[in-house]
Design a protein around this motif. Structure first.
Motif, PDB file in Angstrom:
ATOM      1  N   TRP A 142       0.818  -1.217   0.000  1.00 17.54           N
ATOM      2  CA  TRP A 142       0.000   0.000   0.000  1.00 17.54           C
ATOM      3  C   TRP A 142       0.853   1.269   0.000  1.00 17.54           C
ATOM      4  N   GLU A 145       2.662   1.707  -3.342  1.00 13.55           N
ATOM      5  CA  GLU A 145       1.795   2.117  -4.445  1.00 13.55           C
ATOM      6  C   GLU A 145       1.416   3.588  -4.339  1.00 13.55           C
ATOM      7  N   MET A 146       0.993   4.021  -3.177  1.00 15.34           N
ATOM      8  CA  MET A 146       0.579   5.413  -3.014  1.00 15.34           C
ATOM      9  C   MET A 146       1.756   6.373  -3.192  1.00 15.34           C
ATOM     10  N   GLY A 159      -6.387   8.536  -3.081  1.00 17.33           N
ATOM     11  CA  GLY A 159      -6.548   7.092  -3.189  1.00 17.33           C
ATOM     12  C   GLY A 159      -7.993   6.675  -3.001  1.00 17.33           C
ATOM     13  N   SER A 248      -3.313  -0.419  -3.862  1.00 19.58           N
ATOM     14  CA  SER A 248      -3.325   0.845  -3.140  1.00 19.58           C
ATOM     15  C   SER A 248      -4.616   1.055  -2.350  1.00 19.58           C
TER      16      SER A 248
END
Length: 368
Positions: A142, A145-146, A159, A248
């Motif tokens: 997570w 990805e962010m 997100g 994400s």
């Protein structure tokens, strides 16, 4: 009079087409962008008030994130349960966990924005990633990805925060459909260059963006809006991007009754009244045309006025809206809610109308 109503209905369908195909298509019909992973130092910020059960389950999932350089800022907002004790234990066990204790302040009593401000100031990293105490990431990637969507120019990342699926629950389908529709809207407008909101369950920004607008000072007295009002103020075409790869996503436990969900959504609706004028206008126009999509055909068909044309326009509107939202829901792993789309949409539209009217006569409750 019926002729006038008919042409108004034609205009309504045309406006809906512009929303669903032209605007929402900026998200629905575009592939998710997979960026190269970065190693930007990140501070993950979680604010909790009386969330002992949730933080016990979900904070370990944050600690286990697969990322080389991150800290977790745990903010206890004057909890009266065991939240603080649990946070203190995490801080002792993990070097990258930092605890911020907030005591009740008469000037900011029960104000989440005050607690978040203290947490942001305590963060040692320049890039901040936010989630709620009752949320958990869908993947150990997570943070990766962010953070991969940050660039020199893009310093705000929006997100997606999903809700868990409850089998055989119709209210759950309504909640998740509304979440999909909201996400399609704010992702699409952000991609167009007119970002207007984000969700505190899953968003990130550089610390300087917080201080550039003096934090929450302009809306500190408004109990809600630590996420969407901040984004409405700070986000621009140049500094904002979106992230909706499946790794994400974050998930939350949804409300299980219509009454609980209605109360929750009243807070969100009331906050939108403080958005910028353009954002209130485009959201209001979308809702109004949705409402008229149902009311006008009923009136016209009751008098059998141009009934073939009216039925054709209704079918056309359902076709393009179903396709647009269907593609969007697919990107967000929520395809199943679209099977119930016609029924859910009607329930949602008149629920939103009820929320608006209810909020005119009473104020919704906010942070615990």
């Amino acid at each position: 009079m019926l002729t006038v109503l008919f042409w108004i209905f034609v205009a309504v369908v045309a406006i809906q087409f512009l929303y669903y195909i032209v605007v929402f298509g900026k998200f629905s019909f575009v592939k998710a962008k997979k960026n190269n992973l970065k190693k930007i130092p990140i501070s993950v910020i979680v604010c909790a008030k009386n969330e002992a059960e949730n933080v016990t389950k979900f904070i370990p999932l944050l600690i286990q994130q697969n990322y080389p350089d991150f800290e977790i800022i745990l903010i206890d907002d004057a909890s009266s349960d065991a939240t603080l004790d649990i946070f203190e234990a995490y801080e002792k066990e993990h070097a990258n966990v930092k605890l911020v204790k907030v005591v009740n302040n008469e000037a900011f009593w029960g104000n989440k924005k005050f607690a978040l401000t203290l947490g942001i100031k305590a963060a040692t990293k320049e890039y901040l990633l936010f989630t709620d105490a009752d949320c958990y990431p869908t993947s150990p990637n997570w943070i990766a990805e962010m953070s991969s969507h940050f660039t020199m120019q893009k310093t705000i990342v929006l997100g997606y925060g999903a809700y868990e699926k409850i089998p055989k629950s119709f209210i759950n389908k309504i909640i998740r459909f509304e979440t999909v529709l909201t996400a399609v809207q704010y992702f699409s407008w952000a991609r167009i260059g007119k970002p207007y909101m984000g969700i505190g369950r899953n968003m990130a920004y550089k610390k300087e963006e917080f201080f550039n607008v003096n934090g929450f000072i302009d809306h500190m007295k408004i109990r809600s809006g630590d996420d969407d009002l901040f984004i409405n103020q700070a986000a621009t075409r140049k500094n904002t991007t979106v992230c909706y790869t499946s790794d994400s996503f974050t998930y939350s436990e949804p409300k299980t009754t219509y009454k609980e969900w209605f109360t929750q959504k009243r807070r969100h609706v009331s906050t939108a009244t403080f958005y910028k004028s353009f954002d209130k206008m485009q959201l209001g126009l979308f809702f109004l045309t949705q409402l008229l999509t149902f009311i006008l055909p009923i009136i016209l068909l009751a008098f059998q006025f141009q009934w073939i044309a009216v039925v054709s326009l209704v079918a056309f509107r359902y076709l393009f809206s179903w396709i647009s939202l269907g593609f969007g829901a697919g990107k967000l792993n929520e395809k199943d809610v679209m099977f119930w789309y016609p029924i859910i949409e009607i329930v949602l539209i008149f629920t939103q109308l009820n929320m608006f009217v209810t909020n005119l006569f009473s104020k919704p409750a906010h942070w615990k």
